[in-house]
Each structure stands twice: as structure tokens, then as C-alpha cells.
Design a protein around this motif. Structure first.
Motif, mmCIF file in Angstrom:
data_model
loop_
_atom_site.group_PDB
_atom_site.id
_atom_site.type_symbol
_atom_site.label_atom_id
_atom_site.label_comp_id
_atom_site.label_asym_id
_atom_site.label_seq_id
_atom_site.Cartn_x
_atom_site.Cartn_y
_atom_site.Cartn_z
ATOM 1 N N TYR A 97 0.806 -1.116 0.084
ATOM 2 C CA TYR A 97 0.275 -0.057 0.055
ATOM 3 C C TYR A 97 0.981 1.293 -0.182
ATOM 4 O O TYR A 97 0.444 2.102 -0.765
ATOM 5 C CB TYR A 97 -0.990 -0.056 1.320
ATOM 6 N N ILE A 98 1.992 1.234 0.801
ATOM 7 C CA ILE A 98 2.828 2.424 1.037
ATOM 8 C C ILE A 98 3.532 2.506 -0.396
ATOM 9 O O ILE A 98 3.950 3.733 -0.922
ATOM 10 C CB ILE A 98 3.746 2.033 2.050
ATOM 11 N N LEU A 99 3.990 1.496 -1.238
ATOM 12 C CA LEU A 99 4.749 1.664 -2.492
ATOM 13 C C LEU A 99 3.830 2.009 -3.526
ATOM 14 O O LEU A 99 4.187 2.754 -4.570
ATOM 15 C CB LEU A 99 5.346 0.269 -2.548
ATOM 16 N N GLY A 100 2.476 1.391 -3.551
ATOM 17 C CA GLY A 100 1.691 1.844 -4.820
ATOM 18 C C GLY A 100 0.226 2.042 -4.571
ATOM 19 O O GLY A 100 -0.552 1.876 -5.506
ATOM 20 N N GLY A 101 -0.419 2.444 -3.490
ATOM 21 C CA GLY A 101 -1.543 2.614 -3.360
ATOM 22 C C GLY A 101 -2.622 1.397 -3.153
ATOM 23 O O GLY A 101 -2.171 0.402 -3.183
ATOM 24 N N ILE A 102 -3.863 1.709 -3.155
ATOM 25 C CA ILE A 102 -4.931 0.709 -2.820
ATOM 26 C C ILE A 102 -4.838 -0.245 -3.802
ATOM 27 O O ILE A 102 -4.746 -1.648 -3.562
ATOM 28 C CB ILE A 102 -6.255 1.261 -2.392
ATOM 29 N N LYS A 103 -4.914 0.036 -4.994
ATOM 30 C CA LYS A 103 -5.366 -0.857 -6.136
ATOM 31 C C LYS A 103 -4.012 -1.944 -6.320
ATOM 32 O O LYS A 103 -4.107 -3.133 -6.214
ATOM 33 C CB LYS A 103 -5.527 -0.179 -7.549
ATOM 34 N N HIS A 104 -2.892 -1.376 -6.281
ATOM 35 C CA HIS A 104 -1.876 -2.173 -6.390
ATOM 36 C C HIS A 104 -1.635 -3.011 -5.160
ATOM 37 O O HIS A 104 -1.078 -4.142 -5.031
ATOM 38 C CB HIS A 104 -0.448 -1.061 -6.281
ATOM 39 N N SER A 105 -1.922 -2.638 -3.825
ATOM 40 C CA SER A 105 -1.821 -3.385 -2.724
ATOM 41 C C SER A 105 -2.646 -4.641 -2.865
ATOM 42 O O SER A 105 -2.367 -5.406 -2.427
ATOM 43 C CB SER A 105 -2.306 -2.598 -1.452
ATOM 44 N N LEU A 106 -4.076 -4.213 -3.303
ATOM 45 C CA LEU A 106 -5.188 -5.360 -3.627
ATOM 46 C C LEU A 106 -4.663 -6.455 -4.364
ATOM 47 O O LEU A 106 -4.660 -7.710 -3.774
ATOM 48 C CB LEU A 106 -6.209 -4.842 -3.830
ATOM 49 N N ASN A 107 -4.099 -6.157 -5.441
ATOM 50 C CA ASN A 107 -3.592 -7.168 -6.617
ATOM 51 C C ASN A 107 -2.671 -7.719 -6.201
ATOM 52 O O ASN A 107 -2.431 -8.837 -6.209
ATOM 53 C CB ASN A 107 -3.205 -6.246 -7.631
ATOM 54 N N MET A 108 -1.558 -6.985 -5.369
ATOM 55 C CA MET A 108 -0.566 -7.708 -4.897
ATOM 56 C C MET A 108 -0.508 -8.579 -3.873
ATOM 57 O O MET A 108 -0.146 -9.837 -3.730
ATOM 58 C CB MET A 108 0.966 -6.791 -4.656
ATOM 59 N N SER A 109 -1.438 -8.126 -3.077
ATOM 60 C CA SER A 109 -1.699 -9.110 -1.723
ATOM 61 C C SER A 109 -2.738 -10.307 -1.943
ATOM 62 O O SER A 109 -2.039 -11.356 -1.747
ATOM 63 C CB SER A 109 -2.469 -8.173 -0.550
ATOM 64 N N VAL A 110 -3.325 -10.065 -2.982
ATOM 65 C CA VAL A 110 -4.192 -11.454 -3.590
ATOM 66 C C VAL A 110 -3.128 -12.464 -4.267
ATOM 67 O O VAL A 110 -3.345 -13.348 -4.141
ATOM 68 C CB VAL A 110 -5.446 -10.989 -4.381
ATOM 69 N N ALA A 111 -2.381 -11.635 -5.089
ATOM 70 C CA ALA A 111 -1.448 -12.266 -5.636
ATOM 71 C C ALA A 111 -0.405 -13.435 -4.658
ATOM 72 O O ALA A 111 -0.145 -14.506 -4.820
ATOM 73 C CB ALA A 111 -0.555 -11.666 -6.646
ATOM 74 N N MET A 112 -0.085 -12.598 -3.683
ATOM 75 C CA MET A 112 0.724 -13.274 -2.670
ATOM 76 C C MET A 112 0.172 -14.342 -2.036
ATOM 77 O O MET A 112 0.630 -15.534 -1.888
ATOM 78 C CB MET A 112 1.221 -12.084 -1.728
ATOM 79 N N LEU A 113 -1.094 -14.042 -1.644
ATOM 80 C CA LEU A 113 -2.023 -15.095 -1.002
ATOM 81 C C LEU A 113 -1.996 -16.396 -1.988
ATOM 82 O O LEU A 113 -1.985 -17.391 -1.487
ATOM 83 C CB LEU A 113 -3.322 -14.690 -0.701
ATOM 84 N N ALA A 114 -2.405 -16.060 -3.180
ATOM 85 C CA ALA A 114 -2.518 -16.927 -4.199
ATOM 86 C C ALA A 114 -1.100 -17.817 -4.199
ATOM 87 O O ALA A 114 -1.257 -19.298 -4.616
ATOM 88 C CB ALA A 114 -2.839 -16.596 -5.493
ATOM 89 N N ILE A 115 -0.204 -17.414 -4.297
ATOM 90 C CA ILE A 115 1.159 -18.128 -4.533
ATOM 91 C C ILE A 115 1.321 -18.960 -3.285
ATOM 92 O O ILE A 115 1.685 -20.063 -3.175
ATOM 93 C CB ILE A 115 2.415 -17.161 -4.835
ATOM 94 N N LEU A 116 1.033 -18.322 -2.123
ATOM 95 C CA LEU A 116 1.197 -18.873 -0.671
ATOM 96 C C LEU A 116 0.165 -20.285 -0.958
ATOM 97 O O LEU A 116 0.748 -21.221 -0.309
ATOM 98 C CB LEU A 116 0.855 -17.992 0.214
ATOM 99 N N SER A 117 -1.162 -20.165 -1.154
ATOM 100 C CA SER A 117 -1.945 -21.251 -1.053
ATOM 101 C C SER A 117 -1.721 -22.387 -2.111
ATOM 102 O O SER A 117 -1.757 -23.507 -1.766
ATOM 103 C CB SER A 117 -3.402 -20.930 -1.292
#
Lengths: 207, 395
Positions: A65-85
């Protein structure tokens, strides 16, 4: 006995397909969401591991979020969760089956055994860490608990390793893996099919 | 035929001379004082010495016509959790057969047969990490019996087991046609074996425990329940321990001795237990409590002198023998007002056991400490002021 988890080879292959899909799609929200759903449907017990990893995820959400705002944060976080799962699909596989799967995919047998043994030893070390902390808690307070436990554990881990080497020698270890792979069932093939579909979807230019 | 006429020089410089013979199929029981070299002898037999441990081995070592080796001699050591390398019991029992070139299917079938002959076929599909101590020991013995080695060597493998369970396992081992060498301190397990004594245990007098008044109550358990996680393990426990008093917790493996000790230390959930004083505990595995670089930093020199361990004061705690580490860990626990010792005499010879416990009881009496000892050993239990049999309270 092992039917509750995904078959080893399928788990490894599906995890690779799903992870590849996420990267190929450029961390698309749709592909990531599909990967999460597939992982959770086929292996619901990974939820526990995701909960355990939640502090790391929360940290990731804030930093993105700090690096790229809400949209970027949402995309990257979901992607991170997807990679983890997707990765956690593999963690649900019994250790022996995982080693045998590595051998199936061309890993040298002795290496596959060593990787499996290292994973199995985590369980022993987990218990050792717990006991070292318990012993420290009885002796000291505050930050000293951690320091003392760490000191005890570093000695215990060396002793355990020597004992393990001794045990393997006594058993005449020659690098061979015990056990056999079970045949994948319908559910396993279904997981593979869905993973393949997600990969194909991720190749679509509009995704 | 096994024949050893050799001198082994440890990496530390200490020398030991061994003269040992065993015929094919013979059952030999090795006894001797703690630290006399029983484990060293067994390690020479299977080649761990000098292959893994270093040092210098001079003289004649012939094991069925060859030097000491792991193809002819299968060694079972003291801690089963350190020997288990596989995830499932069936894999563990078949492991050494697979290493010796057996096909998995043949090895699995044979392992199943061995488990069945031992009466533990129900364990075959279980995870090794979920087994109790007794079950782990049975699995390790089964994996030894499953091998095609000519000699099975056991290095105090039953020291954590209740004597009844140990006797049952030894009886099954005796039925095997191969050479069996068992190193043990409990002479009552030697029935059916030829006894080979490396060095007799020195006669050490039991210390007369000073009589005197007990002080105020330090531990009160009133209709107490003890849980492991959410599971109720012990219920309806009643006892009080005063300053200077000692209590032995007895019972078979799995009866809840360690769990009760842990509850007294506040490491397990309990209801109805009241503690007044600083608690210290010596765990079964002494490594957890030893964290200094030098023995005299763990325990005061005065304490080391009292237990004749001052010669070890400059050593690293983890370089000590198993028995010495156990004693050191117990002495460290005497830093608290309430001292909890979990199997402090496992793997020690009978005389040392008696001397040690009488000293512990004496120390607790004069320093006004409450002493609680979990033990399988009837002699140890008899030396404490009171005993609590846990089988009647186990859930």
C-alpha cells in the motif's frame, strides 16, 4: 491413510501450474482468485497454515500500500496469497510421498530422501524449540527467555544431528527411499485439470 | 563369532581395554558401572568407533570374520526419537531392509510380519511422531528384528520404560535366533542372558537422610485435574508437599507422571493445584536445561563438590556422558524452592542411583526444598518420603 491429502506428484505439478499462471497473468486478480479457490477447495486444511502466515501477509499488504496505493496493494496481496496457497498444496503432502514424487520427477534418490528427512526433522526441532522455551521460562524473564532458549536449542540441534547421523549409519543407510507412490484418484486429476485451465486462462491477452 | 581384544583411545586421550567374546546365537548381557565403556564396546562392534567417533582403536576386532561393521551388527541406542527417520511406522521398520537392497514390496511384507509377531501390527500405518515412548521403543526393536544382521546390539534402550514393559520386550528379543547383546543397568532384565561384566559397580554407601520437622506447605493438590491441551489426563489428585519433603510419582508409561510434573511447573493446564515458591525442573532430555559453555557456570562449585563432580567443572556441559548430564541438570533444578526431576536416574547404575537419590532427598531436607521425582524405579521411589501411584488417577 493418505487419501485425505492430494497425491504428491499432482500436488507438485498443480502448484507449479498455478504459480506459473499467476506470474504469466501479471498478478491478475482473476487468476489469483481462481488459484486461491482451487487450492482451498482441494485442500481445505491449508487454511490453518494461511492463518499462521497472516502476520507476514498483513505486513505485505501495508508495504505494498505504501509503495503503490490501494489498487496495487489489493492486486499484489491477493497474488501473494495465491502463491502461498498454491505452495501450501505441496506442504499438505506426506513427507515420504513428497520425496518419492521428487524422485519421480528426476531428482537423485539420495537427495530426495535428504530433503524429506530435513522436512521431517522440522517436527522434531519444533518440539525441541518448545521444550527449550519451557525450560528457559522456568529460569528467567523477559528477553533472557529467548536468549537462553536460543542457546540451548543451538546445542540441542547439533546433538540431534549427530544422533541422526549415528542412526542412519546403524541402519546401513545407502540413499534408498522406502515407500511407494499411490495412484492419483479422480479428485487429484480434477485438481490437475483445473490448474491447467487456470494456466490456459492466464495466457489470454485480455486477462 | 565375535572377538574383541583391543584398546580404544578416546579423542580426549582416555584409554579403555576391551576383551569380549560372543558365539553365534548367544545372548549376552553387558553390565558395569556408569561410564565404564559399555556403549563404547557396542559402538566398536558396529563400526561407529572409529568411523564416526574418531579416536584410536588398536588390537583385534573380529565380528563374524570382519572388522566392526554395520552390515552384521544392528545397534539400537537409548533415545528412540533420535533413531526414527521415517514418517510412518511401516516405512521405519522396512527402512534398513530397503537400504540393504530389498524391494519395497518384499520389505513391507516382511516388516508387517515382524510387527504382527511382536503384537503391534496396529501401529503399521501410524505416524511415528504420534507414538508414545513405549510404542516408539517397540517400533525400534521391530526394525532391529526385521534386519538380516547377524547380531543385534541394544544400548540401554529400555531405560525410559517401566520394568514390566521392558521385561516383556526383552522376552520377545530372547526368542530371536541371532546373537543378541544387551547393555543394561537393570540386572533384573538379565534372565536368559550370559552376563558379561565390564567393570563392577563400586559399593557406595547410601547417605543417611537427616530426620527433622518439615516446614510450611509448598505444593497443594486438592482434587486436582491435569490436562494436556484440552484432554483431561489425570483427575482427582490429592497431595501436599512441605518444605524438606520428597514425593515419588510412579506408574507405567503413559500414566501421566511427566504431565503432572509439567503441570506443577505451570507448563500444562491444571485445576486445583497451588504452588508456593520458585519452581525448577530437570527434563528427561537434559540438553534443554543446559545452556552455559562451562559446567561451573551451570551449578555452583560447592554443589559440584558435594556430588563429586568438581573434576568436570571446566568441561562443556554437552561434552559430558548421558548420565553426567542428567545429574548436572538435576543439580541445576535445585536452584528452585520446588525441585521437579523427571526420571533423573534413567541409565545410571544401581549404586549410583541409590547414592544420588539419597543425596537429593538429604539436600531437599536440609535446604528446606520440596522434591518431586517421576520414576519407574521402585528403589528410587522407596527412598522418597512418600509416593503417589498415578495409575489410579489416569483418565
Amino acid at each position: 491413510m493418505q487419501s485425505k491429502s492430494v497425491e504428491g506428484r499432482i500436488a507438485i505439478f498443480s502448484a507449479l501450474l498455478l504459480t506459473a499462471s499467476i506470474y504469466i497473468s501479471g498478478f491478475s486478480l482473476l487468476v489469483s482468485a481462481l488459484s486461491i479457490i482451487i487450492s482451498l477447495v482441494f485442500c481445505p486444511r491449508i487454511i490453518r497454515s494461511i492463518i499462521l502466515l497472516s502476520p507476514m501477509l498483513i505486513f505485505f499488504v501495508f508495504s505494498s500500500y505504501i509503495l503503490g496505493g490501494i489498487k496495487h496493494s489489493l492486486n499484489m496481496s491477493v497474488a501473494m496469497l495465491a502463491i502461498l496457497s498454491s505452495g501450501l498444496l505441496v506442504s499438505s503432502v506426506p513427507v515420504t510421498e513428497f520425496s518419492l514424487s521428487l524422485k519421480y520427477f528426476g531428482f537423485p534418490e539420495s537427495w530426495a530422501f535428504r530433503i524429506g528427512l530435513a522436512i521431517r526433522m522440522f517436527e522434531v526441532f519444533k518440539e525441541d524449540v518448545r521444550r527449550c522455551f519451557e525450560a528457559s521460562k522456568l529460569e528467567c524473564r523477559g528477553v533472557h527467555i529467548y536468549l537462553r532458549a536460543l542457546k540451548s536449542f543451538s546445542a540441542v540441534i547439533v546433538l540431534r544431528s549427530v544422533a541422526l547421523a549415528e542412526s542412519l549409519y546403524c541402519k546401513g543407510y545407502s540413499g534408498k527411499l522406502p515407500g511407494e507412490l499411490r495412484k492419483p484418484n479422480f479428485k487429484d486429476f480434477l485438481l490437475l485439470l483445473f490448474s491447467a485451465i487456470v494456466l490456459i486462462t492466464s495466457l489470454h491477452p485480455k486477462i | 563369532m565375535i572377538e574383541i581384544e583391543a584398546t580404544y583411545t578416546y579423542p580426549t586421550g582416555i584409554k579403555l581395554r576391551f576383551e569380549f567374546r560372543a558365539r553365534e546365537g548367544e545372548k549376552v548381557f553387558i553390565s558395569g558401572r556408569t561410564g565404564c565403556g559399555k556403549s563404547t564396546l557396542l559402538r566398536i562392534l558396529n563400526g561407529l568407533i572409529p568411523d564416526l567417533y574418531g579416536g584410536k582403536l588398536e588390537g583385534k576386532v573380529r565380528v563374524f570374520g570382519r572388522a566392526g561393521n554395520n552390515r552384521d551388527v544392528f545397534l539400537v541406542t537409548q533415545h528412540p526419537e533420535e533413531q526414527i527417520v521415517c514418517e510412518r511406522v511401516i516405512e521405519e521398520v522396512a527402512f534398513s531392509l530397503v537400504q540393504r537392497g530389498w524391494e519395497w514390496k518384499d520389505a513391507r511384507n516382511y516388516a508387517e510380519e515382524v510387527l504382527a509377531s511382536f503384537g503391534v501390527e496396529n501401529l503399521a500405518k501410524r505416524r511415528t511422531s504420534e507414538l508414545s515412548d513405549g510404542e516408539k521403543q517397540a517400533v525400534i526393536v521391530c526394525s532391529a528384528l526385521a534386519t538380516n544382521c547377524l547380531c543385534l546390539a541394544f544400548d540401554e534402550p529400555f531405560s525410559h520404560l517401566h520394568p514390566k514393559l521392558a521385561k516383556k520386550i526383552v522376552k520377545k528379543i530372547l526368542k530371536d535366533n541371532r546373537t543378541v547383546i544387551l547393555s543394561e543397568h537393570r540386572i533384573e532384565l538379565s534372565e536368559g542372558f550370559k552376563i558379561f561384566e565390564i567393570e563392577p559397580c563400586p559399593d557406595t554407601a547410601k547417605l543417611e537422610v537427616e530426620s527433622g520437622e518439615y516446614g510450611k506447605t509448598l505444593i497443594t493438590a486438592k482434587n486436582a485435574n491435569v490436562y494436556r491441551g484440552k484432554k483431561l489426563i489425570l483427575k482427582g489428585i490429592n497431595f501436599k508437599i512441605k518444605e524438606g519433603e520428597s514425593l515419588a510419582l510412579t506408574g507405567v508409561n503413559g500414566s501421566g507422571k511427566t504431565t503432572l510434573l509439567r503441570a506443577l511447573a505451570g507448563l500444562e493446564r491444571s485445576r486445583g493445584i497451588e504452588i508456593r515458591g520458585k519452581v525448577r525442573m530437570a527434563f528427561q532430555y537434559p540438553g534443554y536445561t543446559l545452556n552455559s559453555n562451562i559446567v561451573r557456570n551451570e551449578v555452583s562449585m560447592d554443589m559440584l563438590r558435594k556430588f563429586k563432580l568438581d573434576r568436570l567443572s571446566d568441561r562443556h556441559p554437552h561434552s559430558l556422558s548421558g548420565g553426567e548430564k542428567r545429574i548436572l541438570s538435576a543439580l541445576k533444578a535445585f536452584g528452585g524452592k520446588i525441585v521437579l526431576l523427571d526420571e533423573p536416574t534413567a541409565g545410571l547404575d544401581k549404586n549410583l542411583r541409590q547414592t544420588l537419590i539419597s543425596k537429593f532427598v538429604h539436600l531437599a531436607r536440609i535446604e528446606k526444598k520440596a522434591l518431586v521425582i517421576a520414576t519407574h524405579d521402585e528403589d528410587v521411589a522407596d527412598m522418597c518420603d512418600r509416593r503417589l501411584e498415578l495409575e489410579n488417577h489416569a483418565e
